[in-house]
Each structure stands twice: as structure tokens, then as C-alpha cells.
Design a protein around this motif. Structure first.
Motif, mmCIF file in Angstrom:
data_model
loop_
_atom_site.group_PDB
_atom_site.id
_atom_site.type_symbol
_atom_site.label_atom_id
_atom_site.label_comp_id
_atom_site.label_asym_id
_atom_site.label_seq_id
_atom_site.Cartn_x
_atom_site.Cartn_y
_atom_site.Cartn_z
ATOM 1 N N ASN A 294 2.604 1.412 -3.678
ATOM 2 C CA ASN A 294 1.839 0.917 -4.824
ATOM 3 C C ASN A 294 1.820 1.834 -6.034
ATOM 4 O O ASN A 294 1.595 1.384 -7.139
ATOM 5 C CB ASN A 294 0.412 0.551 -4.414
ATOM 6 C CG ASN A 294 -0.443 1.767 -4.075
ATOM 7 O OD1 ASN A 294 0.048 2.882 -3.982
ATOM 8 N ND2 ASN A 294 -1.712 1.538 -3.851
ATOM 9 N N SER A 295 2.045 3.110 -5.872
ATOM 10 C CA SER A 295 1.976 4.003 -7.039
ATOM 11 C C SER A 295 3.360 4.375 -7.571
ATOM 12 O O SER A 295 3.486 5.271 -8.397
ATOM 13 C CB SER A 295 1.188 5.269 -6.693
ATOM 14 O OG SER A 295 1.826 5.969 -5.653
ATOM 15 N N ASN B 61 7.292 3.234 -9.233
ATOM 16 C CA ASN B 61 8.042 2.222 -9.966
ATOM 17 C C ASN B 61 9.482 2.267 -9.460
ATOM 18 O O ASN B 61 9.822 3.106 -8.631
ATOM 19 C CB ASN B 61 7.937 2.424 -11.482
ATOM 20 C CG ASN B 61 8.454 3.772 -11.915
ATOM 21 O OD1 ASN B 61 9.540 4.184 -11.512
ATOM 22 N ND2 ASN B 61 7.704 4.477 -12.741
ATOM 23 N N ASP C 231 11.325 5.530 -9.343
ATOM 24 C CA ASP C 231 10.817 6.464 -8.334
ATOM 25 C C ASP C 231 11.435 6.218 -6.959
ATOM 26 O O ASP C 231 11.605 7.148 -6.180
ATOM 27 C CB ASP C 231 9.296 6.348 -8.181
ATOM 28 C CG ASP C 231 8.524 6.787 -9.395
ATOM 29 O OD1 ASP C 231 9.004 7.674 -10.127
ATOM 30 O OD2 ASP C 231 7.416 6.242 -9.614
ATOM 31 N N GLN D 80 0.822 -1.207 0.000
ATOM 32 C CA GLN D 80 0.000 0.000 0.000
ATOM 33 C C GLN D 80 0.860 1.263 0.000
ATOM 34 O O GLN D 80 0.513 2.251 -0.644
ATOM 35 C CB GLN D 80 -0.947 0.017 1.196
ATOM 36 C CG GLN D 80 -2.058 -0.994 1.077
ATOM 37 C CD GLN D 80 -3.001 -0.985 2.273
ATOM 38 O OE1 GLN D 80 -2.850 -0.228 3.225
ATOM 39 N NE2 GLN D 80 -3.994 -1.865 2.239
#
Length: 130
Positions: free
Chosen positions: A32-33, A35, A38, A29
């Protein structure tokens, strides 16, 4: 500046056998956004809530087990190569007496030192351990 992503379970979660499910949920969580590009410079720290400022610390075996699980979970999300190269720190009442045994574990790559860093003699013994 490097962000530190701290994860860890409460004492109730540990005692009820939920440590791994809590860590997995926090990783998935919390990241999760993102890669790999990042989070390349993100630092992950396992800091069990029950050990923060309490003087209690995970045993070296408990910490290693959690770190190995974290590394495996990160590998499942971001790839084995990234996980094997990524540093994972241990935080939670790190002190001069436990630093060597914690750092002797293969998946623990450093320490997130809290209160012990406020005492010069203590902090020096941590950063200069053999």
C-alpha cells in the motif's frame, strides 16, 4: 538483489473459501505505500501456506486461478500494463513431477523452489524441464 513478496492462504482459509479475500488483503496491505517505480523489480510469489514443506501442492488449476486473481488485483492497484508484464512465481512443494504442469499455465511465470533445490538431481530436473 530482488525482494520476493510471498503471499498465500492457510488451509483453513482455503477450505472456508477465503483464498481471494486473503490474497487481496495481503497485496493491498503489503504494497500500500509503494508506487510502480518502487516495486518494478519486486518479485511476487504465490506460496500457499498449506503447501510449504508439506509435500502438498496446489493443483495446476488452483495455482492458475490464484495467479490470475493476483495479476488482476495487482492490475487494479498498479495498472494493467504493469500487471501484464510482472512475473508471478508459484512456490509450495514444487518438484520435478509437477513443474511442467504448473509452468504450462498462462499466469504462472516461474517457480520458487524450496526443499527440492537442496537435492541436486531433483533441482536439475526442475530447472531443465522441457
Amino acid at each position: 538483489m530482488k525482494p520476493i513478496f510471498c503471499i498465500g492462504e492457510t488451509l483453513a482459509e482455503r477450505e472456508s473459501g477465503q483464498t481471494f479475500s486473503v490474497l487481496e488483503r495481503q497485496i493491498k496491505q503489503g504494497l500500500n505505500s509503494f508506487n510502480v517505480s518502487d516495486i518494478r523489480h519486486l518479485v511476487v510469489a504465490y506460496e500457499p501456506v498449506w503447501a510449504i514443506g508439506t509435500g502438498k501442492t496446489a493443483t495446476p488449476d488452483q495455482a492458475q486461478e490464484a495467479h490470475a486473481f493476483i495479476r488482476s488485483t495487482i492490475g487494479g492497484v498498479f495498472g494493467a500494463e504493469f500487471a501484464s508484464e510482472h512475473a508471478i512465481l508459484y512456490g509450495g512443494s514444487v518438484n520435478p513431477e509437477n513443474i511442467a504442469s504448473l509452468m504450462s499455465r498462462p499466469d504462472i511465470n516461474g517457480a520458487l523452489v524450496g526443499g527440492a533445490s537442496l537435492k541436486v538431481d531433483s533441482f536439475l530436473r526442475i530447472i531443465l524441464y522441457p
